[in-house]
Design an enzyme around this catalytic site. Structure first.
Site, mmCIF file in Angstrom:
data_model
loop_
_atom_site.group_PDB
_atom_site.id
_atom_site.type_symbol
_atom_site.label_atom_id
_atom_site.label_comp_id
_atom_site.label_asym_id
_atom_site.label_seq_id
_atom_site.Cartn_x
_atom_site.Cartn_y
_atom_site.Cartn_z
ATOM 1 C CD GLU A 1 -28.746 -14.022 -22.293
ATOM 2 O OE1 GLU A 1 -27.746 -13.327 -22.027
ATOM 3 O OE2 GLU A 1 -29.537 -14.444 -21.428
ATOM 4 C CG HIS B 1 -27.727 -11.356 -19.164
ATOM 5 N ND1 HIS B 1 -27.202 -12.381 -19.907
ATOM 6 C CD2 HIS B 1 -26.932 -11.270 -18.063
ATOM 7 C CE1 HIS B 1 -26.148 -12.903 -19.288
ATOM 8 N NE2 HIS B 1 -25.975 -12.229 -18.166
ATOM 9 N NE ARG C 1 -23.179 -17.503 -19.204
ATOM 10 C CZ ARG C 1 -22.825 -16.414 -18.555
ATOM 11 N NH1 ARG C 1 -23.701 -15.815 -17.751
ATOM 12 N NH2 ARG C 1 -21.613 -15.916 -18.677
#
Length: 313
Positions: A260, A278, A231
């Site tokens: 993000e 991601h 993360r």
């Protein structure tokens, strides 16, 4: 036959969204023009399907007094207040294991690209520099290097297996030492000091917030590389940016970011980092498996059966 009712918190994976809306009577919270009114009308609903970065906090749970299950799409549950759920006897589920291999593949790809600079070398070729500037500069081998895994869970173990196949040595740090065939370091800074590549694969949340800070990056040093597939909150992003700019670490490979999809633009100008948007679990097969498990947990609960993947706070 009347469909069971659920709340969906946010827009998610297309195929899973279609299943949820076909197999349940769904309230789409993100589309509600009046959130309070939507929650008031949904106060009787027992199941919630959660996606993305929206918060499922105590306030939301209190607005849904009949809520019994929060079925999360993904392994990470840092957006869900687990203590609040436990206090209210709400079951929380996630989608582990089905994405282990896919995330581990991405972690090794990111490691390989970060050390060998393959994206940068392709850009070098596409820019027409090979005939004019000569061969691309030499990079760094994986073989013989030590990968320190910060968070040796199921995904971490899958990453370790892949890294070993590249000739890398493994060590790790967890909150508690486990029965693993790798050397154990007592804290993140010690692990970084003993590693060439620090692989971050911890859960998110308050317990790991900015665990990778200046102290850890100092320990990693100017020859060390950071790879984060966990993360964005686990790494102090602005400190990392400064260390990359000043060459205080050799490089970084990032698949996740603190805010993000917003990424500090300063990262884009750096030659010593590789950036993925991601995508660690982003394959057709894996996202379908995640969605199937999320939906299955909802069906099991409504049928009065144990869910497959409960989380304890």
């Amino acid at each position: 036959m009347k469909k069971n009712e659920i709340i969906i918190t946010a827009q998610g994976h297309k195929g899973t969204m279609e299943r949820l809306q076909n197999e349940f009577s769904a309230v789409k919270l993100w589309e509600a023009p009046d959130l309070d009114a939507a929650l008031k009308g949904a106060a009787h609903i027992r199941g919630l399907a959660h996606f993305g970065h929206s918060k499922v906090d105590a306030k939301l749970m209190d607005a849904l007094p009949k809520l019994e299950l929060i079925s999360n799409f993904g392994v990470g549950v840092d957006q869900i207040d687990l203590e609040a759920a436990k206090k209210r006897k709400i079951i929380v589920t996630n989608t582990p294991d089905v994405l282990n291999e896919c995330v581990a593949d991405c972690a090794l790809a990111l490691t390989l690209n970060t050390l060998r600079k393959f994206p940068q070398s392709e850009s070098f070729l596409r820019s027409g520099y090979w005939p004019t500037k000569g061969p691309y500069p030499l990079t760094t081998s994986l073989g013989g290097k030590t990968m320190g895994i910060l968070g040796l869970g199921r995904i971490g173990e899958a990453i370790a297996k892949r890294a070993q196949s590249f000739g890398m040595k493994i060590r790790y740090h967890n909150r508690t030492k486990k029965n693993a065939p790798y050397p154990y370091d007592a804290d993140a800074a010690t692990l970084a000091k003993n590693s060439d590549v620090l692989m971050v694969i911890t859960p998110g949340g308050a317990g790991t917030y900015r665990m990778v800070n200046a102290k850890v990056l100092d320990a990693l040093g100017p020859q060390g590389f950071l790879v984060n597939v966990a993360r964005g909150s686990v790494v102090d992003e602005l400190v990392l940016l400064k260390y990359l700019q000043e060459k205080k670490i050799a490089g970084a490979g990032l698949d996740v970011y603190e805010h993000e999809p917003k990424v500090p633009a300063e990262f884009y100008a750096l030659d010593n980092c590789v950036l993925f948007p991601h995508v660690a679990s982003a394959t057709v097969e894996t996202r379908k498996a995640m969605g199937d498990l999320q939906v299955e947990n909802l069906h099991l609960h409504f049928a009065g059966k144990p869910v497959r993947t409960p989380i304890s706070a």
